[in-house]
Scaffold this motif. Structure first.
Motif, PDB file in Angstrom:
ATOM      1  N   THR A 241       0.806  -1.220   0.000  1.00  0.00           N
ATOM      2  CA  THR A 241       0.000   0.000   0.000  1.00  0.00           C
ATOM      3  C   THR A 241       0.845   1.280   0.000  1.00  0.00           C
ATOM      4  OG1 THR A 241      -0.174  -0.011   2.424  1.00  0.00           O
ATOM      5  CG2 THR A 241      -1.914  -1.164   1.181  1.00  0.00           C
ATOM      6  N   TYR A 242       2.122   1.136  -0.303  1.00  0.00           N
ATOM      7  CA  TYR A 242       3.019   2.299  -0.343  1.00  0.00           C
ATOM      8  C   TYR A 242       3.574   2.425  -1.748  1.00  0.00           C
ATOM      9  CZ  TYR A 242       5.920   5.912   1.707  1.00  0.00           C
ATOM     10  OH  TYR A 242       6.479   7.116   2.022  1.00  0.00           O
ATOM     11  N   TYR A 243       3.575   3.638  -2.262  1.00  0.00           N
ATOM     12  CA  TYR A 243       3.939   3.891  -3.656  1.00  0.00           C
ATOM     13  C   TYR A 243       5.119   4.851  -3.749  1.00  0.00           C
ATOM     14  CZ  TYR A 243      -0.904   2.332  -3.743  1.00  0.00           C
ATOM     15  OH  TYR A 243      -2.062   1.644  -3.524  1.00  0.00           O
ATOM     16  N   VAL A 244       5.859   4.710  -4.816  1.00  0.00           N
ATOM     17  CA  VAL A 244       6.929   5.660  -5.126  1.00  0.00           C
ATOM     18  C   VAL A 244       6.750   6.130  -6.566  1.00  0.00           C
ATOM     19  CG1 VAL A 244       8.602   4.696  -3.493  1.00  0.00           C
ATOM     20  CG2 VAL A 244       8.553   3.846  -5.835  1.00  0.00           C
ATOM     21  N   HIS A 245       7.255   7.325  -6.825  1.00  0.00           N
ATOM     22  CA  HIS A 245       7.378   7.854  -8.183  1.00  0.00           C
ATOM     23  C   HIS A 245       8.870   7.864  -8.475  1.00  0.00           C
ATOM     24  CE1 HIS A 245       3.293   9.395  -8.990  1.00  0.00           C
ATOM     25  NE2 HIS A 245       3.240   9.456  -7.668  1.00  0.00           N
ATOM     26  N   GLU A 246       9.254   7.264  -9.578  1.00  0.00           N
ATOM     27  CA  GLU A 246      10.669   7.140  -9.933  1.00  0.00           C
ATOM     28  C   GLU A 246      10.919   7.807 -11.279  1.00  0.00           C
ATOM     29  OE1 GLU A 246      13.977   3.612  -9.704  1.00  0.00           O
ATOM     30  OE2 GLU A 246      11.912   3.062 -10.137  1.00  0.00           O
ATOM     31  N   ALA A 247      11.973   8.628 -11.337  1.00  0.00           N
ATOM     32  CA  ALA A 247      12.393   9.299 -12.569  1.00  0.00           C
ATOM     33  C   ALA A 247      13.884   9.087 -12.738  1.00  0.00           C
ATOM     34  CB  ALA A 247      12.071  10.784 -12.523  1.00  0.00           C
ATOM     35  N   ASP A 248      14.272   8.516 -13.855  1.00  0.00           N
ATOM     36  CA  ASP A 248      15.691   8.266 -14.143  1.00  0.00           C
ATOM     37  C   ASP A 248      16.387   7.531 -12.998  1.00  0.00           C
ATOM     38  OD1 ASP A 248      15.598   9.463 -16.686  1.00  0.00           O
ATOM     39  OD2 ASP A 248      15.923  11.458 -15.811  1.00  0.00           O
ATOM     40  N   GLY A 249      15.700   6.555 -12.431  1.00  0.00           N
ATOM     41  CA  GLY A 249      16.288   5.739 -11.370  1.00  0.00           C
ATOM     42  C   GLY A 249      16.278   6.375  -9.995  1.00  0.00           C
ATOM     43  N   GLU A 250      15.706   7.575  -9.850  1.00  0.00           N
ATOM     44  CA  GLU A 250      15.666   8.268  -8.561  1.00  0.00           C
ATOM     45  C   GLU A 250      14.222   8.336  -8.063  1.00  0.00           C
ATOM     46  OE1 GLU A 250      16.597  12.642  -6.567  1.00  0.00           O
ATOM     47  OE2 GLU A 250      16.874  12.372  -8.703  1.00  0.00           O
ATOM     48  N   ILE A 251      14.017   8.026  -6.797  1.00  0.00           N
ATOM     49  CA  ILE A 251      12.693   8.162  -6.196  1.00  0.00           C
ATOM     50  C   ILE A 251      12.490   9.625  -5.843  1.00  0.00           C
ATOM     51  CG2 ILE A 251      11.260   7.552  -4.216  1.00  0.00           C
ATOM     52  CD1 ILE A 251      12.548   4.769  -4.348  1.00  0.00           C
ATOM     53  N   VAL A 252      11.436  10.224  -6.438  1.00  0.00           N
ATOM     54  CA  VAL A 252      11.197  11.660  -6.282  1.00  0.00           C
ATOM     55  C   VAL A 252       9.923  11.968  -5.490  1.00  0.00           C
ATOM     56  CG1 VAL A 252      12.548  12.256  -8.328  1.00  0.00           C
ATOM     57  CG2 VAL A 252      10.079  11.828  -8.554  1.00  0.00           C
ATOM     58  N   ALA A 253       9.109  10.949  -5.231  1.00  0.00           N
ATOM     59  CA  ALA A 253       7.914  11.129  -4.407  1.00  0.00           C
ATOM     60  C   ALA A 253       7.528   9.770  -3.827  1.00  0.00           C
ATOM     61  CB  ALA A 253       6.762  11.700  -5.224  1.00  0.00           C
ATOM     62  N   CYS A 254       6.880   9.811  -2.667  1.00  0.00           N
ATOM     63  CA  CYS A 254       6.428   8.574  -2.042  1.00  0.00           C
ATOM     64  C   CYS A 254       5.234   8.880  -1.156  1.00  0.00           C
ATOM     65  CB  CYS A 254       7.550   7.923  -1.235  1.00  0.00           C
ATOM     66  SG  CYS A 254       8.243   8.946   0.088  1.00  0.00           S
ATOM     67  N   GLY A 255       4.455   7.848  -0.904  1.00  0.00           N
ATOM     68  CA  GLY A 255       3.306   7.983  -0.030  1.00  0.00           C
ATOM     69  C   GLY A 255       2.414   6.780  -0.179  1.00  0.00           C
ATOM     70  N   GLY A 256       1.492   6.634   0.742  1.00  0.00           N
ATOM     71  CA  GLY A 256       0.614   5.490   0.649  1.00  0.00           C
ATOM     72  C   GLY A 256      -0.519   5.541   1.640  1.00  0.00           C
ATOM     73  N   TRP A 257      -1.102   4.388   1.839  1.00  0.00           N
ATOM     74  CA  TRP A 257      -2.238   4.268   2.739  1.00  0.00           C
ATOM     75  C   TRP A 257      -2.091   2.990   3.544  1.00  0.00           C
ATOM     76  CZ3 TRP A 257      -6.227   0.506   2.468  1.00  0.00           C
ATOM     77  CH2 TRP A 257      -6.116  -0.387   1.399  1.00  0.00           C
ATOM     78  N   SER A 258      -2.870   2.911   4.604  1.00  0.00           N
ATOM     79  CA  SER A 258      -2.785   1.741   5.454  1.00  0.00           C
ATOM     80  C   SER A 258      -4.170   1.233   5.815  1.00  0.00           C
ATOM     81  CB  SER A 258      -2.024   2.063   6.742  1.00  0.00           C
ATOM     82  OG  SER A 258      -1.914   0.911   7.546  1.00  0.00           O
ATOM     83  N   LYS A 259      -4.253  -0.064   5.883  1.00  0.00           N
ATOM     84  CA  LYS A 259      -5.466  -0.732   6.361  1.00  0.00           C
ATOM     85  C   LYS A 259      -5.280  -1.143   7.811  1.00  0.00           C
ATOM     86  CE  LYS A 259      -4.042  -3.994   3.116  1.00  0.00           C
ATOM     87  NZ  LYS A 259      -4.424  -4.889   2.065  1.00  0.00           N
ATOM     88  N   ARG A 260      -4.258  -0.569   8.455  1.00  0.00           N
ATOM     89  CA  ARG A 260      -3.938  -0.871   9.849  1.00  0.00           C
ATOM     90  C   ARG A 260      -4.195   0.353  10.724  1.00  0.00           C
ATOM     91  NH1 ARG A 260      -1.585  -5.858   9.893  1.00  0.00           N
ATOM     92  NH2 ARG A 260      -0.856  -6.531   7.853  1.00  0.00           N
ATOM     93  N   ASP A 261      -4.153   0.169  12.036  1.00  0.00           N
ATOM     94  CA  ASP A 261      -4.592   1.188  12.982  1.00  0.00           C
ATOM     95  C   ASP A 261      -3.603   2.337  13.211  1.00  0.00           C
ATOM     96  OD1 ASP A 261      -6.478   2.279  14.674  1.00  0.00           O
ATOM     97  OD2 ASP A 261      -5.830   1.150  16.419  1.00  0.00           O
ATOM     98  N   LYS A 262      -2.358   2.211  12.816  1.00  0.00           N
ATOM     99  CA  LYS A 262      -1.373   3.276  13.054  1.00  0.00           C
ATOM    100  C   LYS A 262      -1.703   4.485  12.175  1.00  0.00           C
ATOM    101  CE  LYS A 262       3.565   4.009  13.595  1.00  0.00           C
ATOM    102  NZ  LYS A 262       4.873   3.387  13.556  1.00  0.00           N
ATOM    103  N   LEU A 263      -1.768   5.666  12.800  1.00  0.00           N
ATOM    104  CA  LEU A 263      -2.168   6.869  12.077  1.00  0.00           C
ATOM    105  C   LEU A 263      -0.999   7.604  11.424  1.00  0.00           C
ATOM    106  CD1 LEU A 263      -4.448   8.734  11.206  1.00  0.00           C
ATOM    107  CD2 LEU A 263      -4.272   9.886  13.412  1.00  0.00           C
ATOM    108  N   TYR A 264       0.154   7.620  12.079  1.00  0.00           N
ATOM    109  CA  TYR A 264       1.278   8.343  11.494  1.00  0.00           C
ATOM    110  C   TYR A 264       2.598   7.804  12.022  1.00  0.00           C
ATOM    111  CZ  TYR A 264       1.013  11.007  15.879  1.00  0.00           C
ATOM    112  OH  TYR A 264       0.976  11.382  17.201  1.00  0.00           O
ATOM    113  N   THR A 265       3.642   8.006  11.230  1.00  0.00           N
ATOM    114  CA  THR A 265       4.993   7.615  11.607  1.00  0.00           C
ATOM    115  C   THR A 265       5.468   8.518  12.731  1.00  0.00           C
ATOM    116  OG1 THR A 265       5.429   6.905   9.368  1.00  0.00           O
ATOM    117  CG2 THR A 265       7.353   7.356  10.726  1.00  0.00           C
ATOM    118  N   GLY A 266       6.251   7.971  13.616  1.00  0.00           N
ATOM    119  CA  GLY A 266       6.781   8.784  14.701  1.00  0.00           C
ATOM    120  C   GLY A 266       5.912   8.762  15.938  1.00  0.00           C
ATOM    121  N   SER A 267       4.788   8.061  15.873  1.00  0.00           N
ATOM    122  CA  SER A 267       3.889   8.040  17.028  1.00  0.00           C
ATOM    123  C   SER A 267       4.362   7.080  18.103  1.00  0.00           C
ATOM    124  CB  SER A 267       2.466   7.661  16.588  1.00  0.00           C
ATOM    125  OG  SER A 267       2.438   6.389  15.994  1.00  0.00           O
ATOM    126  N   GLY A 268       5.399   6.309  17.787  1.00  0.00           N
ATOM    127  CA  GLY A 268       5.881   5.329  18.749  1.00  0.00           C
ATOM    128  C   GLY A 268       5.025   4.079  18.684  1.00  0.00           C
TER     129      GLY A 268
END
Length: 182
Positions: A56-83
């Motif tokens: 459920t996580y996606y990247v955008h790749e241009a010339d072999g470089e990841i230039v954007a990322c993001g995704g969604w979750s079907k799990r209960d964690k709301l955000y990174t860094g929440s511990g």
């Protein structure tokens, strides 16, 4: 060259982490103090392998470089860094709970080209296919304009405590999935 969007793999993790950190260091100073920016760079830029493993996580790749990322979750964690919290790996019930949009980052030289919107479209489509009726997220201040323009509505403002004692302002937002986005 137009970046290609694809599902992230574990081999992308170092590039995703580098992109997340670069994005925070570039964008957060427009909204946060130097201490808040440094804390966000340390604690909000760790790729969540569960999202990658769930497909459920996606990247955008241009010339072999990841230039954007993001995704969604079907799990209960709301955000990174929440511990780690008990139960946050629990699968959500699509009939009664919203899916979570997670960890959206774009390289500063690739902003305003529709990459984040394309990622949100992929998230909304996949979550809808899995039976979810809405998306929620905890936006950091740099992301609020994007999410508003996409159709998310603000629910509440919240404090996001980070492990070093720094607190960031977050915005809880929601989007019903009964529409066609552009």
């Amino acid at each position: 060259m137009s970046p290609e969007q694809r599902a992230a793999t574990r081999s992308d993790i170092p590039a995703i982490a580098a992109l997340m950190r670069a994005s925070v260091l570039e964008l957060f100073p427009h909204f946060h103090t130097p201490r808040e920016t440094a804390s966000a760079a340390a604690y909000l830029t760790e790729p969540d392998t569960v999202l990658i493993d769930d497909g459920t996580y996606y990247v955008h790749e241009a010339d072999g470089e990841i230039v954007a990322c993001g995704g969604w979750s079907k799990r209960d964690k709301l955000y990174t860094g929440s511990g780690a919290r008990p139960g946050e790996d629990r699968l959500l019930d699509p009939a009664t709970e919203p899916a979570r949009v997670r960890a959206m980052f774009v390289h500063s030289s690739w902003t305003r080209r529709g990459l984040a919107r394309a990622t949100l479209n992929a998230c909304a489509e996949a979550a809808t296919t899995d039976g979810f009726r809405s998306l929620v997220l905890m936006a950091t201040l740099p992301g609020v304009p994007l999410y508003r323009s996409y159709g998310f509505r603000e629910l509440t403002r919240a404090d996001i405590p980070l492990p070093d004692g720094v607190t960031l302002t977050g915005v809880s937002m929601e989007l019903a999935l009964d529409f066609t986005s552009t």
